[in-house]
Design a protein around this motif. Structure first.
Motif, PDB file in Angstrom:
ATOM      1  N   VAL A  43     -13.379   2.254 -15.985  1.00  0.00           N
ATOM      2  CA  VAL A  43     -11.999   2.566 -15.598  1.00  0.00           C
ATOM      3  C   VAL A  43     -11.973   3.300 -14.254  1.00  0.00           C
ATOM      4  O   VAL A  43     -11.201   2.943 -13.364  1.00  0.00           O
ATOM      5  CB  VAL A  43     -11.279   3.379 -16.703  1.00  0.00           C
ATOM      6  CG1 VAL A  43      -9.943   3.905 -16.216  1.00  0.00           C
ATOM      7  CG2 VAL A  43     -11.084   2.516 -17.946  1.00  0.00           C
ATOM      8  N   LEU A  47     -12.252   0.237 -11.883  1.00  0.00           N
ATOM      9  CA  LEU A  47     -10.991  -0.461 -11.606  1.00  0.00           C
ATOM     10  C   LEU A  47     -10.437  -0.131 -10.227  1.00  0.00           C
ATOM     11  O   LEU A  47      -9.737  -0.948  -9.626  1.00  0.00           O
ATOM     12  CB  LEU A  47      -9.955  -0.148 -12.687  1.00  0.00           C
ATOM     13  CG  LEU A  47     -10.260  -0.696 -14.084  1.00  0.00           C
ATOM     14  CD1 LEU A  47      -9.136  -0.317 -15.060  1.00  0.00           C
ATOM     15  CD2 LEU A  47     -10.482  -2.195 -14.076  1.00  0.00           C
ATOM     16  N   ALA A  95      -9.789  -2.480 -20.793  1.00  0.00           N
ATOM     17  CA  ALA A  95     -10.640  -1.420 -20.240  1.00  0.00           C
ATOM     18  C   ALA A  95     -10.026  -0.050 -20.491  1.00  0.00           C
ATOM     19  O   ALA A  95     -10.731   0.890 -20.880  1.00  0.00           O
ATOM     20  CB  ALA A  95     -10.858  -1.650 -18.746  1.00  0.00           C
ATOM     21  N   ILE A  96      -8.726   0.058 -20.292  1.00  0.00           N
ATOM     22  CA  ILE A  96      -8.049   1.351 -20.482  1.00  0.00           C
ATOM     23  C   ILE A  96      -8.032   1.743 -21.957  1.00  0.00           C
ATOM     24  O   ILE A  96      -8.354   2.891 -22.305  1.00  0.00           O
ATOM     25  CB  ILE A  96      -6.625   1.301 -19.880  1.00  0.00           C
ATOM     26  CG1 ILE A  96      -6.733   1.168 -18.354  1.00  0.00           C
ATOM     27  CG2 ILE A  96      -5.814   2.532 -20.282  1.00  0.00           C
ATOM     28  CD1 ILE A  96      -5.438   0.804 -17.656  1.00  0.00           C
ATOM     29  N   ASN A  99     -11.567   2.666 -23.142  1.00  0.00           N
ATOM     30  CA  ASN A  99     -11.931   3.979 -22.622  1.00  0.00           C
ATOM     31  C   ASN A  99     -11.265   5.089 -23.442  1.00  0.00           C
ATOM     32  O   ASN A  99     -11.914   6.079 -23.795  1.00  0.00           O
ATOM     33  CB  ASN A  99     -11.554   4.088 -21.145  1.00  0.00           C
ATOM     34  CG  ASN A  99     -11.878   5.449 -20.581  1.00  0.00           C
ATOM     35  OD1 ASN A  99     -12.968   5.981 -20.773  1.00  0.00           O
ATOM     36  ND2 ASN A  99     -10.925   6.032 -19.886  1.00  0.00           N
TER      37      ASN A  99
END
Length: 147
Positions: A43, A47, A95-96, A99
């Motif tokens: 992240v 990202l 991904a968020i 995480n």
């Protein structure tokens, strides 16, 4: 413009492939703590590098292809929306979420299902991006296709 496009596409491809490979290795062989660290790194800063690189790849690609015709250009243009949609609708939210869950120590069924979806999405994106890169090499004359 072409060099910027090539650079951004390589950075995008390397980001996604490193995220995917490291995720698989860490998920299979490492502790939950290591998984949480990796999810955090994907992240931030991951990202922060990937999103602008993909946006730059798309923007420069459309600019370079402006006014050009042909099957290869059309195929590349048709693949780009799928790459973008997978990234926006699957990869970034996954991904968020992963995480958040990993940092909270939540490694239940929902974590692993979302992880599987993210890995499949990443694999599909890498496949589509690799075809676009191959087509780019053909367009620039760096790769000759056998007939």
């Amino acid at each position: 413009m072409k060099k910027l496009h090539a650079f951004a596409s390589i950075i995008s491809f390397l980001c996604i492939s490193s995220f995917l490979i490291s995720t698989i290795i860490v998920d299979l062989f490492c502790s939950y703590e290591t998984i949480a660290i990796l999810k955090s790194l994907i992240v931030l800063p991951g990202l922060i590098v990937l999103i602008p690189a993909i946006a730059l790849t798309g923007a420069t690609g459309f600019r370079i292809s402006r006014g050009r015709k042909g099957k290869i250009i059309e195929k590349k243009k048709k693949r780009m929306p799928f790459i973008a949609l997978i990234g926006i609708l699957i990869m970034i939210p996954s991904a968020i979420l992963l995480n958040m869950w990993a940092s909270a120590g939540e490694f239940g069924t929902k974590f692993w299902w979302v992880q599987l979806i993210e890995v499949v999405g990443g694999g599909v994106n890498l496949f589509l991006m690799s075809i676009n890169m191959k087509d780019g090499f053909v367009l620039t004359g760096k790769l000759k296709l056998k007939r």
